[in-house]
Design a protein around this motif. Structure first.
Motif, mmCIF file in Angstrom:
data_model
loop_
_atom_site.group_PDB
_atom_site.id
_atom_site.type_symbol
_atom_site.label_atom_id
_atom_site.label_comp_id
_atom_site.label_asym_id
_atom_site.label_seq_id
_atom_site.Cartn_x
_atom_site.Cartn_y
_atom_site.Cartn_z
ATOM 1 N N LEU A 107 0.801 -1.218 0.199
ATOM 2 C CA LEU A 107 0.016 0.027 -0.032
ATOM 3 C C LEU A 107 0.937 1.318 0.005
ATOM 4 O O LEU A 107 1.735 1.213 0.632
ATOM 5 N N GLY A 108 0.635 2.074 -0.855
ATOM 6 C CA GLY A 108 1.467 3.305 -0.789
ATOM 7 C C GLY A 108 2.658 3.393 -1.461
ATOM 8 O O GLY A 108 3.471 4.368 -1.034
ATOM 9 N N GLY A 109 3.024 2.280 -1.885
ATOM 10 C CA GLY A 109 4.423 1.932 -2.475
ATOM 11 C C GLY A 109 5.409 1.878 -1.306
ATOM 12 O O GLY A 109 6.634 2.150 -1.558
ATOM 13 N N ARG A 110 4.968 1.218 -0.347
ATOM 14 C CA ARG A 110 5.844 0.983 0.880
ATOM 15 C C ARG A 110 7.164 -0.187 0.534
ATOM 16 O O ARG A 110 8.176 0.019 1.094
ATOM 17 N N LEU A 111 6.921 -1.017 -0.369
ATOM 18 C CA LEU A 111 7.690 -1.952 -0.632
ATOM 19 C C LEU A 111 8.755 -1.392 -1.785
ATOM 20 O O LEU A 111 8.342 -0.669 -2.903
ATOM 21 N N LYS A 112 9.879 -1.579 -1.713
ATOM 22 C CA LYS A 112 10.918 -0.987 -2.693
ATOM 23 C C LYS A 112 11.584 -2.017 -3.518
ATOM 24 O O LYS A 112 12.130 -1.801 -4.555
ATOM 25 N N HIS A 113 11.537 -3.291 -2.814
ATOM 26 C CA HIS A 113 12.248 -4.335 -3.783
ATOM 27 C C HIS A 113 11.790 -5.588 -3.455
ATOM 28 O O HIS A 113 11.287 -5.837 -2.087
ATOM 29 N N TYR A 114 11.969 -6.753 -3.841
ATOM 30 C CA TYR A 114 11.404 -8.039 -3.821
ATOM 31 C C TYR A 114 11.852 -8.479 -2.279
ATOM 32 O O TYR A 114 11.221 -8.877 -1.523
ATOM 33 N N GLY A 115 13.095 -8.292 -2.146
ATOM 34 C CA GLY A 115 13.739 -8.957 -0.746
ATOM 35 C C GLY A 115 13.031 -8.099 0.485
ATOM 36 O O GLY A 115 13.028 -8.898 1.279
ATOM 37 N N GLN A 116 12.646 -6.858 0.451
ATOM 38 C CA GLN A 116 11.784 -6.287 1.367
ATOM 39 C C GLN A 116 10.788 -7.218 1.810
ATOM 40 O O GLN A 116 10.185 -7.117 2.761
ATOM 41 N N ALA A 117 9.912 -7.333 0.479
ATOM 42 C CA ALA A 117 8.586 -8.193 0.680
ATOM 43 C C ALA A 117 8.668 -9.501 1.219
ATOM 44 O O ALA A 117 8.124 -9.937 2.231
ATOM 45 N N SER A 118 9.723 -10.224 0.799
ATOM 46 C CA SER A 118 10.084 -11.727 1.482
ATOM 47 C C SER A 118 10.441 -11.538 2.979
ATOM 48 O O SER A 118 9.888 -11.950 3.402
ATOM 49 N N ALA A 119 11.390 -10.817 3.421
ATOM 50 C CA ALA A 119 11.577 -10.562 4.680
ATOM 51 C C ALA A 119 10.577 -10.366 5.511
ATOM 52 O O ALA A 119 10.141 -10.968 6.585
ATOM 53 N N ALA A 120 9.863 -9.293 5.046
ATOM 54 C CA ALA A 120 8.483 -8.763 5.920
ATOM 55 C C ALA A 120 7.631 -10.013 5.971
ATOM 56 O O ALA A 120 7.032 -10.327 7.278
ATOM 57 N N ALA A 121 7.247 -10.525 4.850
ATOM 58 C CA ALA A 121 6.131 -11.734 5.067
ATOM 59 C C ALA A 121 6.611 -12.845 5.730
ATOM 60 O O ALA A 121 6.103 -13.281 6.618
ATOM 61 N N SER A 122 8.079 -13.257 5.859
ATOM 62 C CA SER A 122 8.581 -14.374 6.458
ATOM 63 C C SER A 122 8.621 -14.042 7.774
ATOM 64 O O SER A 122 8.415 -15.166 8.824
ATOM 65 N N GLY A 123 9.064 -12.764 8.317
ATOM 66 C CA GLY A 123 8.900 -12.572 9.693
ATOM 67 C C GLY A 123 7.497 -12.721 10.150
ATOM 68 O O GLY A 123 7.434 -13.218 11.616
ATOM 69 N N LEU A 124 6.415 -12.277 9.541
ATOM 70 C CA LEU A 124 5.150 -12.274 10.276
ATOM 71 C C LEU A 124 4.840 -13.958 10.010
ATOM 72 O O LEU A 124 4.033 -14.260 10.982
ATOM 73 N N LYS A 125 5.093 -14.582 9.148
ATOM 74 C CA LYS A 125 5.035 -16.014 9.182
ATOM 75 C C LYS A 125 5.633 -16.770 10.425
ATOM 76 O O LYS A 125 4.665 -17.557 10.839
ATOM 77 N N THR A 126 6.757 -16.250 10.984
ATOM 78 C CA THR A 126 7.156 -16.934 11.871
ATOM 79 C C THR A 126 6.492 -16.299 13.156
ATOM 80 O O THR A 126 6.470 -17.381 14.262
ATOM 81 N N LEU A 127 5.896 -15.025 13.230
ATOM 82 C CA LEU A 127 5.119 -14.940 14.435
ATOM 83 C C LEU A 127 3.831 -15.940 14.270
ATOM 84 O O LEU A 127 3.418 -16.201 15.491
ATOM 85 N N ALA A 128 3.346 -16.118 13.053
ATOM 86 C CA ALA A 128 2.171 -16.921 12.996
ATOM 87 C C ALA A 128 2.296 -18.379 13.419
ATOM 88 O O ALA A 128 1.363 -18.838 14.021
ATOM 89 N N LYS A 129 3.400 -18.780 13.776
ATOM 90 C CA LYS A 129 3.981 -20.110 14.114
ATOM 91 C C LYS A 129 3.853 -20.156 15.484
ATOM 92 O O LYS A 129 3.703 -21.356 16.109
ATOM 93 N N GLN A 130 3.666 -18.791 16.344
ATOM 94 C CA GLN A 130 3.998 -19.141 17.596
ATOM 95 C C GLN A 130 2.740 -19.518 18.239
ATOM 96 O O GLN A 130 2.970 -19.905 19.794
ATOM 97 N N ASN A 131 1.636 -19.481 17.892
ATOM 98 C CA ASN A 131 0.491 -19.774 18.752
ATOM 99 C C ASN A 131 0.185 -21.527 18.709
ATOM 100 O O ASN A 131 -0.866 -21.907 19.332
ATOM 101 N N GLY A 132 1.229 -22.312 17.807
ATOM 102 C CA GLY A 132 0.866 -23.652 18.058
ATOM 103 C C GLY A 132 -0.147 -24.300 17.386
ATOM 104 O O GLY A 132 -0.511 -25.499 17.242
ATOM 105 N N LYS A 133 -0.974 -23.595 16.419
ATOM 106 C CA LYS A 133 -2.090 -23.841 15.519
ATOM 107 C C LYS A 133 -2.013 -23.068 14.335
ATOM 108 O O LYS A 133 -1.147 -22.239 14.187
ATOM 109 N N SER A 134 -2.733 -23.567 13.428
ATOM 110 C CA SER A 134 -2.956 -22.973 12.188
ATOM 111 C C SER A 134 -3.279 -21.572 12.392
ATOM 112 O O SER A 134 -4.431 -21.229 13.253
ATOM 113 N N GLY A 135 -2.897 -20.400 11.498
ATOM 114 C CA GLY A 135 -3.085 -19.137 11.663
ATOM 115 C C GLY A 135 -2.511 -18.103 10.639
ATOM 116 O O GLY A 135 -1.598 -18.778 9.968
ATOM 117 N N TYR A 136 -2.549 -16.877 10.851
ATOM 118 C CA TYR A 136 -2.012 -16.061 10.114
ATOM 119 C C TYR A 136 -1.762 -14.657 10.776
ATOM 120 O O TYR A 136 -2.474 -14.363 11.715
#
Length: 329
Positions: A292-321
């Protein structure tokens, strides 16, 4: 002792491995054309599925995608040109080559190849050798440009990077989700790679169905490798896509376990250090970021951000996002 021609042919069949050509979907009601095309290669080198109607072929596309489509423009229920548009409109499978089969009278017409998404065409009637060469050319050209995952046939890492980077450079507002299966390795170790591949195929079909809820031209699904997938949707469709993935996965995945393990709620398998431990039924975790609003500048930024959020999703021990809600609608 010399072999007779018949015995020589049998000997060659028994001792030589024929090079595999490909898996084809042929859509035609012309039995003569079907015989000619199927005769281009021995049955050991090519697999054919023939459909008399275009819409029937679309019904099987999800479950059994081919390596190349051959579409007769004279099929009864829908024009071949329209069917080609439908195939290419399926974002997941748009990179599969399409060869359009045109009668000579139609081949003289005006075609806008900016709009008509086909990879080649054959003018009918056509000599068998020319047809074989043109089909091979289209197939090899498709393989060079299509980095599909060999198991799921979804676009691979190169296509994923290009799609995200293109969206960023065009100023497109989109959400990108990274999907990961939790405890997949322990399942693989317990049941073997064949059962693991079945889970990955199920997951790919489930993701296709979930992403289909968003507009096709703005959506994308890719398979990074192993149990990692990536999807792109418009921002307003991201959470609905995540909910669909989680609910569908949780409903289906227990059926892949043996009854004993299913009743126990998990399996016993070795960890990365070789120690026996208990693992629950697989879950799915998703991290979603957005442009949104052009906040991503390159692919690596998108990958790092989504991967970090995915790691957070894993912490509750069940399926989630987990969705990045900064400036999110």
């Amino acid at each position: 002792m010399a072999l007779s021609p018949c015995r020589l042919e049998e000997h060659m069949t028994a001792t030589c491995t024929d090079p595999w050509v490909g898996k084809f979907h042929l859509i035609t009601a012309d039995a003569g054309l079907e015989r000619m095309l199927k005769g281009l290669w021995p049955i050991s080198q090519a697999e054919w599925q023939t459909f008399r109607e275009g819409r029937k072929s679309m019904e099987t596309l999800l479950l059994e995608p081919p390596e190349l489509f051959l579409i007769d423009n004279r099929i009864p229920d829908i024009s071949g040109i329209e069917l080609a548009r439908l195939v290419k409109g399926e974002n997941v499978y748009r990179q599969i080559p399409v060869v359009l089969l045109l009668p000579r009278t139609e081949a003289c017409g005006e075609f806008d190849f900016h709009e008509l998404e086909i990879d080649d065409f054959l003018v009918l009637p056509c000599e068998a050798e020319l047809a074989r060469l043109r089909i091979m050319l289209a197939l090899q050209r498709g393989k060079r440009s299509f980095d599909a995952n060999p198991l799921t046939r979804l676009p691979g890492n190169t296509s994923i990077i290009r799609r995200i980077q293109r969206g960023i450079e065009c100023g497109e507002e989109f959400a990108v989700g990274y999907v990961d299966l939790d405890f997949f390795k322990s399942f693989n170790d317990r049941y073997g790679f064949s059962r693991g591949d079945e889970v990955l195929m199920m997951t790919s079909r489930l993701l296709v169905n979930s992403v289909r809820g968003a507009p096709a031209k703005q959506s994308f699904l890719g398979h990074v490798g192993g149990d990692d997938f990536v999807f792109i949707t418009p921002c307003t469709y991201a959470e609905a896509t995540c909910r669909s993935i989680v609910s569908s996965f949780d409903a289906i995945i227990p059926s892949f376990y043996d009854e004993k393990d299913r009743l126990a709620g998990g399996i016993r398998s070795k960890d990365r250090s070789g120690n026996e431990r208990d693992y629950p039924i697989m879950t799915v975790s998703i991290g979603v970021t957005h442009n949104l609003g052009g906040r991503l500048k390159h692919y690596g930024q998108a990958s790092a951000a989504a991967s970090g959020l995915k790691t957070l999703a894993k912490q509750n021990g069940k399926s989630g996002y987990v969705v990045d809600r900064r400036a999110y609608p």
